[in-house]
Design an enzyme around this catalytic site. Sequence first.
Site, short mmCIF file in Angstrom:
data_model
loop_
_atom_site.label_atom_id
_atom_site.label_comp_id
_atom_site.label_asym_id
_atom_site.label_seq_id
_atom_site.Cartn_x
_atom_site.Cartn_y
_atom_site.Cartn_z
CE1 TYR A 152 -3.82 2.31 0.51
CE2 TYR A 152 -2.72 3.05 2.51
CZ TYR A 152 -3.72 3.21 1.56
OH TYR A 152 -4.62 4.24 1.67
CE LYS A 203 -3.68 5.03 -1.67
NZ LYS A 203 -4.68 5.33 -2.71
N1 LIG Z 1 -10.05 6.26 4.97
C1 LIG Z 1 -8.79 6.57 5.24
O1 LIG Z 1 -8.42 6.72 6.41
C2 LIG Z 1 -7.79 6.75 4.13
C3 LIG Z 1 -6.52 7.19 4.49
C4 LIG Z 1 -5.57 7.39 3.50
C5 LIG Z 1 -5.88 7.18 2.17
N2 LIG Z 1 -7.12 6.74 1.83
C6 LIG Z 1 -7.38 6.53 0.39
O2 LIG Z 1 -8.57 7.19 0.03
C7 LIG Z 1 -9.26 6.46 -0.98
C8 LIG Z 1 -10.65 6.13 -0.50
O3 LIG Z 1 -10.55 5.42 0.71
P1 LIG Z 1 -11.82 5.01 1.58
O4 LIG Z 1 -11.35 4.85 2.97
O5 LIG Z 1 -12.93 5.91 1.29
O6 LIG Z 1 -12.10 3.54 0.99
P2 LIG Z 1 -13.45 2.67 1.02
O7 LIG Z 1 -13.02 1.26 0.98
O8 LIG Z 1 -14.35 3.12 2.12
O9 LIG Z 1 -14.12 3.06 -0.36
C9 LIG Z 1 -13.50 2.71 -1.57
C10 LIG Z 1 -14.57 2.59 -2.62
O10 LIG Z 1 -13.96 2.10 -3.82
C11 LIG Z 1 -14.73 1.01 -4.30
N3 LIG Z 1 -13.86 0.11 -5.04
C12 LIG Z 1 -12.95 -0.75 -4.52
N4 LIG Z 1 -12.34 -1.42 -5.49
C13 LIG Z 1 -12.86 -0.96 -6.65
C14 LIG Z 1 -12.63 -1.27 -8.02
N5 LIG Z 1 -11.70 -2.17 -8.39
N6 LIG Z 1 -13.34 -0.63 -8.98
C15 LIG Z 1 -14.28 0.29 -8.62
N7 LIG Z 1 -14.55 0.60 -7.33
C16 LIG Z 1 -13.84 0.00 -6.38
C17 LIG Z 1 -15.35 0.38 -3.09
O11 LIG Z 1 -16.50 -0.39 -3.42
C18 LIG Z 1 -15.67 1.59 -2.24
O12 LIG Z 1 -16.93 2.14 -2.54
C19 LIG Z 1 -8.39 5.23 -1.27
O13 LIG Z 1 -7.54 5.50 -2.36
C20 LIG Z 1 -7.61 5.06 0.01
O14 LIG Z 1 -6.41 4.38 -0.20
C21 LIG Z 1 -8.09 6.53 2.78
#
Ligand SMILES: NC(=O)c1ccc[n+]([C@@H]2O[C@H](COP(=O)([O-])OP(=O)(O)OC[C@H]3O[C@@H](n4cnc5c(N)ncnc54)[C@H](O)[C@@H]3O)[C@@H](O)[C@H]2O)c1
Length: 254
Positions: free
Chosen positions: A160, A164
């Site tokens: 991961y 990133k």
């Molecule tokens: N939540 C956090 O604390 C956090 C922190 C740092 C970075 N991020 C990044 O932010 C972004 C969103 O994170 P989140 O926490 O909202 O994730 P999440 O898992 O809650 O939501 C991700 C969404 O993407 C969809 N998805 C997954 N694989 C897919 C695919 N192959 N094709 C289409 N849709 C797909 C899922 O169904 C979901 O709706 C990601 O890139 C994650 O790495 C999140």
Amino acid sequence: MARVRDKVAVVTGAANGLGRAIALRLAAEGARLALADIEADGLASTVAAVADGGGTATSVVGDITDEAVAGELVDGAAAHYGQIDILVNNVGGGRDGKIWELSVEDWDFVLRLNLRGTFLCTRLAAPHMMQRRQGRIICLSSGAREGTPWTAHYQGGAPYAAAKAGVHGFIRDVAMELAEYKITVNAVAPGPIDTERAGAVLRRLNETVELSPNRLTPLGRLGQPEEVANAVLFLASDEASYVTGHTLAVAGGR
Ligand SMILES: NC(=O)c1ccc[n+]([C@@H]2O[C@H](COP(=O)([O-])OP(=O)(O)OC[C@H]3O[C@@H](n4cnc5c(N)ncnc54)[C@H](O)[C@@H]3O)[C@@H](O)[C@H]2O)c1
């Protein structure tokens, strides 16, 4: 308040978490949306919420790492609305495991999930934006690319973090390529955000471990999805016209 009025925004992963918050924020600020997610029900719920707020959203259900799905989303948005102004490459995520536990499949899955859809959608959206000599591309990175403490202590997120860091390199390079077309390319790197999924893990850590996300975060709390959406909105708006190739941390301090 209509900071992206009449813009067309494509957002991936809009069924849950940050993608949903970003979609709702952009819609509230006047953008028309084209959304994608692999989860049909969640995506339909986001589309309905956008409509409830008086906005417009089309949707594509499918795996964004699949070239045909990315094409349906991006070229479909251009055909439907006649333009694409904003692309938010939000889909991403990890598989946890210390380096000696991870399988080759885990590695390939995480790199594909975080990078392939971002590449595909950006490659498809760029020509539409280049034609009109304007555009905003925003990719979701993570504090984990720098080895944030909670990641290092609790998750074992090497693929991961690598993916990133790849997003960071990607936006730097593409920003230079697209600068002459007045298209900006930036990333937002969230810290620990209280989404439904990641937030559940983070809240549990806050209750169970001494070196918790709250303690390791200078501002002393988890972030809210809307705080990440605000940063994306800024980068998508005219206010960020002189910002490109930048990764903006929304992480409660670093
Ligand atoms: N939540 C956090 O604390 C956090 C922190 C740092 C970075 N991020 C990044 O932010 C972004 C969103 O994170 P989140 O926490 O909202 O994730 P999440 O898992 O809650 O939501 C991700 C969404 O993407 C969809 N998805 C997954 N694989 C897919 C695919 N192959 N094709 C289409 N849709 C797909 C899922 O169904 C979901 O709706 C990601 O890139 C994650 O790495 C999140």
